[in-house]
Motif scaffolding. Structure first.
Motif, mmCIF file in Angstrom:
data_model
loop_
_atom_site.group_PDB
_atom_site.id
_atom_site.type_symbol
_atom_site.label_atom_id
_atom_site.label_comp_id
_atom_site.label_asym_id
_atom_site.label_seq_id
_atom_site.Cartn_x
_atom_site.Cartn_y
_atom_site.Cartn_z
ATOM 1 N N TYR A 109 -4.717 9.034 5.080
ATOM 2 C CA TYR A 109 -4.466 7.962 4.228
ATOM 3 C C TYR A 109 -4.936 7.720 2.897
ATOM 4 O O TYR A 109 -4.346 7.616 1.996
ATOM 5 C CB TYR A 109 -5.230 6.688 4.842
ATOM 6 N N ALA A 110 -5.973 8.677 2.732
ATOM 7 C CA ALA A 110 -6.836 8.782 1.347
ATOM 8 C C ALA A 110 -5.502 9.839 0.325
ATOM 9 O O ALA A 110 -5.116 9.500 -0.890
ATOM 10 C CB ALA A 110 -7.840 9.785 1.448
ATOM 11 N N GLN A 111 -4.779 10.934 0.985
ATOM 12 C CA GLN A 111 -3.808 11.372 0.207
ATOM 13 C C GLN A 111 -2.825 10.654 0.130
ATOM 14 O O GLN A 111 -2.319 10.386 -1.139
ATOM 15 C CB GLN A 111 -3.301 12.530 1.160
ATOM 16 N N THR A 112 -2.329 9.575 0.943
ATOM 17 C CA THR A 112 -1.295 8.642 0.522
ATOM 18 C C THR A 112 -1.585 8.040 -0.513
ATOM 19 O O THR A 112 -0.447 7.643 -1.485
ATOM 20 C CB THR A 112 -0.784 7.975 1.916
ATOM 21 N N MET A 113 -2.819 7.375 -0.399
ATOM 22 C CA MET A 113 -3.079 6.281 -1.624
ATOM 23 C C MET A 113 -3.235 7.200 -2.979
ATOM 24 O O MET A 113 -2.840 6.580 -4.017
ATOM 25 C CB MET A 113 -4.306 5.607 -1.391
ATOM 26 N N GLY A 218 6.309 3.491 -2.375
ATOM 27 C CA GLY A 218 5.250 3.377 -1.427
ATOM 28 C C GLY A 218 5.760 3.857 0.025
ATOM 29 O O GLY A 218 4.953 4.415 0.796
ATOM 30 N N SER A 219 6.797 3.299 0.333
ATOM 31 C CA SER A 219 7.280 3.586 1.755
ATOM 32 C C SER A 219 7.385 5.020 2.020
ATOM 33 O O SER A 219 7.314 5.669 3.313
ATOM 34 C CB SER A 219 8.859 2.840 1.970
ATOM 35 N N ALA A 220 8.072 5.850 0.768
ATOM 36 C CA ALA A 220 8.309 7.356 1.081
ATOM 37 C C ALA A 220 6.855 7.927 1.271
ATOM 38 O O ALA A 220 6.806 8.938 2.070
ATOM 39 C CB ALA A 220 9.103 7.487 -0.285
ATOM 40 N N ALA A 221 5.912 7.425 0.559
ATOM 41 C CA ALA A 221 4.605 8.204 0.596
ATOM 42 C C ALA A 221 4.058 7.894 2.040
ATOM 43 O O ALA A 221 3.368 8.841 2.642
ATOM 44 C CB ALA A 221 3.568 7.600 -0.567
ATOM 45 N N LEU A 224 5.881 10.109 4.351
ATOM 46 C CA LEU A 224 6.042 11.509 4.165
ATOM 47 C C LEU A 224 4.760 12.258 4.354
ATOM 48 O O LEU A 224 4.742 13.143 5.008
ATOM 49 C CB LEU A 224 6.313 11.919 2.611
ATOM 50 N N VAL A 225 3.491 11.617 3.953
ATOM 51 C CA VAL A 225 2.355 12.264 4.368
ATOM 52 C C VAL A 225 1.999 12.624 5.842
ATOM 53 O O VAL A 225 1.720 13.443 6.158
ATOM 54 C CB VAL A 225 1.079 11.590 3.744
ATOM 55 N N PRO A 226 2.136 11.689 6.521
ATOM 56 C CA PRO A 226 2.046 11.645 8.068
ATOM 57 C C PRO A 226 3.188 13.071 8.542
ATOM 58 O O PRO A 226 2.756 13.701 9.487
ATOM 59 C CB PRO A 226 2.227 10.488 8.708
ATOM 60 N N ARG A 227 4.291 12.873 8.136
ATOM 61 C CA ARG A 227 5.341 13.860 8.611
ATOM 62 C C ARG A 227 5.154 15.228 8.250
ATOM 63 O O ARG A 227 5.410 16.195 9.076
ATOM 64 C CB ARG A 227 6.653 13.430 8.057
#
Length: 260
Positions: A109-113, A218-221, A224-227
């Motif tokens: 989540y930190a990476q996503t944000m 935002g949706s892409a991030a 993508l990060v979990p995937r």
């Protein structure tokens, strides 16, 4: 049927962490945020004379209606719904803290944000698009002249809300693939994110295009990060290469992501 009848027991080995990749993702997010700060140095707000010359008719027809909006109350409510989407991430990730690698979801989540906010802020500082309320007669002149009034494109609230909603729903589905709560998480989190975007429109903070692009980024991030961290049997399926570049005039970073 009681959706909570079965205890939430997360699956093991849902995500695969690689030290080098995690460092690169965090570094890329931090670099993007740092670049935004550097780009924003010296940026100023509109002058009173510039505001007086603004014409709503110069805005494209799809976005023009937003110039009639101004609501500080809606702006405050959008902050609360934004926090709500972040709270969903905490609630859905809470059961995973029982695992040995309890830090996996917070790290992702930190990476996503970091990636989401870095992208948002860089574009805001480059685009310098006036917010819709700048065209509204009832909005205070002091707010119109504030530097933040030139940071409409694209919406940070929409980006963070949708990144959080999609991240929470995706991660929950990966950890609890047979849970009957998955539709509840998707509908609830996306509902909060959509409400946040609508409130930002009502507040006069953003044009529809600001919100649509923010929701998409935002949706892409959030997806993508979990995937990127999903393991694939018998293969190093997910890889990322980050390479700095320059052409003598501009500098940047080239990011190549390999997905299955």
């Amino acid at each position: 049927m009681n959706l909570m009848a079965q205890p939430l027991v997360p699956r093991d080995s849902v995500y695969q962490l690689q030290t080098g990749r995690e460092i690169r993702l965090l570094a890329l997010g931090l670099a993007a945020n740092g670049a935004a700060l550097l780009i924003g140095q010296g940026q100023s707000g509109l002058t009173e004379a510039q505001i007086a010359q603004l014409d709503p008719q110069s805005i494209n027809a799809f976005d023009r209606g937003a110039t009639r909006n101004w609501s500080p109350k809606a702006a405050r409510l959008s902050d609360l719904t934004l926090l709500g989407t972040v709270g969903v991430v905490g609630l859905t990730g809470l059961p995973t803290l029982r695992q040995k690698k309890w830090f996996t979801v917070p790290l992702l989540y930190a990476q996503t944000m970091l990636l989401t906010l870095g992208t948002v802020d860089i574009v805001k500082e480059v685009a310098l698009r006036n917010r819709p309320f700048v065209y509204h007669a009832a909005a205070p002149l002091s707010e119109k002249m504030d530097r933040d009034a030139r940071r409409a494109f694209f919406s940070g609230h929409a980006s963070v809300s949708f990144a959080s909603a999609v991240f929470a729903s995706t991660v929950f589905g990966h950890y609890f693939p047979v849970s009957k709560l998955k539709p509840v998480v998707w509908v609830g989190s996306l509902g909060l994110a959509t409400t946040t975007a609508l409130l930002r429109y009502e507040a006069g903070k953003h044009f529809p295009t600001d919100l649509l692009v923010g929701a998409a980024v935002g949706s892409a991030a959030g997806w993508l990060v979990p995937r990127l961290h999903r393991p694939r049997a018998g293969s190093k399926a997910y890889s990322m290469r980050v390479t700095p570049w320059t052409n003598g005039v501009a500098n940047g970073v080239y990011v190549q992501v390999a997905l299955p």
